[in-house]
Structure formats: C-alpha cells, structure tokens
Design a protein around this motif. Structure first.
Motif, PDB file in Angstrom:
ATOM      1  N   ARG A 188      -5.101   3.823  -2.935  1.00  0.00           N
ATOM      2  CA  ARG A 188      -5.115   3.055  -1.691  1.00  0.00           C
ATOM      3  C   ARG A 188      -3.702   3.013  -1.115  1.00  0.00           C
ATOM      4  NH1 ARG A 188      -6.944  -2.318  -4.387  1.00  0.00           N
ATOM      5  NH2 ARG A 188      -5.072  -1.657  -5.468  1.00  0.00           N
ATOM      6  N   VAL A 189      -3.591   2.747   0.159  1.00  0.00           N
ATOM      7  CA  VAL A 189      -2.272   2.689   0.783  1.00  0.00           C
ATOM      8  C   VAL A 189      -1.419   1.591   0.140  1.00  0.00           C
ATOM      9  CG1 VAL A 189      -2.872   1.145   2.706  1.00  0.00           C
ATOM     10  CG2 VAL A 189      -1.064   2.876   2.984  1.00  0.00           C
ATOM     11  N   THR A 190      -2.046   0.514  -0.314  1.00  0.00           N
ATOM     12  CA  THR A 190      -1.296  -0.571  -0.954  1.00  0.00           C
ATOM     13  C   THR A 190      -0.840  -0.220  -2.372  1.00  0.00           C
ATOM     14  OG1 THR A 190      -3.387  -1.566  -1.677  1.00  0.00           O
ATOM     15  CG2 THR A 190      -2.428  -2.390   0.380  1.00  0.00           C
ATOM     16  N   ASP A 191      -1.286   0.926  -2.894  1.00  0.00           N
ATOM     17  CA  ASP A 191      -0.885   1.389  -4.226  1.00  0.00           C
ATOM     18  C   ASP A 191       0.429   2.158  -4.204  1.00  0.00           C
ATOM     19  OD1 ASP A 191      -3.278   0.320  -5.148  1.00  0.00           O
ATOM     20  OD2 ASP A 191      -4.324   2.251  -5.133  1.00  0.00           O
ATOM     21  N   ASN A 240       4.412   3.027  -3.689  1.00  0.00           N
ATOM     22  CA  ASN A 240       5.699   2.344  -3.887  1.00  0.00           C
ATOM     23  C   ASN A 240       6.709   2.852  -2.857  1.00  0.00           C
ATOM     24  OD1 ASN A 240       6.608   4.822  -4.829  1.00  0.00           O
ATOM     25  ND2 ASN A 240       6.668   4.207  -6.960  1.00  0.00           N
ATOM     26  N   TYR A 241       7.952   2.437  -2.986  1.00  0.00           N
ATOM     27  CA  TYR A 241       8.974   2.840  -2.028  1.00  0.00           C
ATOM     28  C   TYR A 241       9.222   4.347  -2.024  1.00  0.00           C
ATOM     29  CZ  TYR A 241      11.889   2.926  -6.176  1.00  0.00           C
ATOM     30  OH  TYR A 241      12.379   3.202  -7.414  1.00  0.00           O
ATOM     31  N   ARG A 258       6.870   6.430  -1.903  1.00  0.00           N
ATOM     32  CA  ARG A 258       5.683   6.930  -1.221  1.00  0.00           C
ATOM     33  C   ARG A 258       4.735   7.689  -2.153  1.00  0.00           C
ATOM     34  NH1 ARG A 258       7.736   9.687   4.066  1.00  0.00           N
ATOM     35  NH2 ARG A 258       5.773  10.718   3.661  1.00  0.00           N
ATOM     36  N   THR A 285       0.775  -0.253 -10.265  1.00  0.00           N
ATOM     37  CA  THR A 285      -0.589   0.029  -9.825  1.00  0.00           C
ATOM     38  C   THR A 285      -1.286   0.954 -10.804  1.00  0.00           C
ATOM     39  OG1 THR A 285       0.042  -0.279  -7.529  1.00  0.00           O
ATOM     40  CG2 THR A 285      -1.995   0.918  -7.938  1.00  0.00           C
ATOM     41  N   TRP A 320      -1.530   8.319  -1.372  1.00  0.00           N
ATOM     42  CA  TRP A 320      -2.661   7.953  -0.547  1.00  0.00           C
ATOM     43  C   TRP A 320      -3.081   9.158   0.259  1.00  0.00           C
ATOM     44  CZ3 TRP A 320      -3.154   8.096   4.749  1.00  0.00           C
ATOM     45  CH2 TRP A 320      -4.331   7.533   5.252  1.00  0.00           C
TER      46      TRP A 320
END
Length: 146
Positions: free
Chosen positions: A22-25, A27-28, A30, A36, A79
C-alpha cells in the motif's frame, strides 16, 4: 562479520498469502519499510495459523510470543506491487516453533525478503515457556505443504 544466509525450508510450506504494498507502506526511500514488512509477516503468520485451525493467542491453550526475528532482504518492493508471502513451519523441536516466511513478487517470483522467527508458548500464570502441545505439533505436521 560474515552473513549467514537464511535457508527457507521448501518442504515445510503450510500457506501462501497474497498481499499488496500500500502507499502507506512506503518509507522515505520510497520502498517497503522495515516496520511494515514485520507487520506483513505478522498478517501472513496469522493467516497461516488460521489455515491450520490455530490462533497465536491460543496454541494448545497457551498464548505465543515471538522470541526472536531475523530478516534478510533480497530486493525492494514498492507501491502497488503484488506480493506473496510463503510460510513454512517445520516440525517443532523443544519449546520453540520456528516459522519461516519468504516474501516474493507475485509476478515472476523475485524474492523480496526471507525471515525466520522463533515463537514460544507461555504459561500465563508463570510467564514461563512451555513445551509445544501435541495438538499443535499434529496440526503443523498435518499441513503437508500448501
């Protein structure tokens, strides 16, 4: 320090769980974040145990705790990559259940990570580890691969 490669026990596969990044998975960097990934492994483990008729909060009458976790990364996931988490659980030895996870890209099967964790069952009254109950050993042995 020499890195020891985690060996995934193919013959002990009990479950395959499809998951999606998911997009919320992200990190910085990318890509799939470590925290996660640990959560995705937990989800796969819960689903694998459920497929065996077990739950991690009641394994033969005892709750389980993760005693240790090792993860080795092989590639990045981003993602909206589709993944498959294979879970393998060899026959328990002693007081620990060793669970292996292999995270793969669903398309092509490129490995993302391999993990090994040891799960202990704990007597809630004493907080001490107990032997793995026969019912749990039987359920794991009866899986015979997924």
């Amino acid at each position: 320090m020499e890195r020891v490669r985690l060996e995934f026990p193919e013959t002990a596969i009990v479950h395959r769980q499809p998951l999606t990044v998911r997009v919320t998975d992200m990190n910085y960097g990318r890509h799939l974040g470590h925290d996660t990934l640990v959560s995705l492994l937990h989800e796969a483990r819960i689903q694998a145990l459920a497929a065996l008729g077990l739950t991690e909060w009641d394994l033969g009458g005892y709750p389980s705790v993760v005693a240790d976790l090792a993860i080795q990364y092989q590639s990045e996931a981003r993602w909206p990559d589709a993944l498959v988490v294979e879970t393998a659980i060899p026959a328990p030895e002693g007081r620990a259940i060793t669970v292996y996870h292999r995270v793969l890209h669903a398309e092509g099967g490129r490995p993302v990570a391999t993990a090994r964790l040891n799960v202990l069952l704990v007597d809630p009254a004493t907080g001490r580890p107990v032997a793995v109950p026969e019912a749990v050993t039987t359920a794991i042995a009866g899986a015979g691969g997924a």
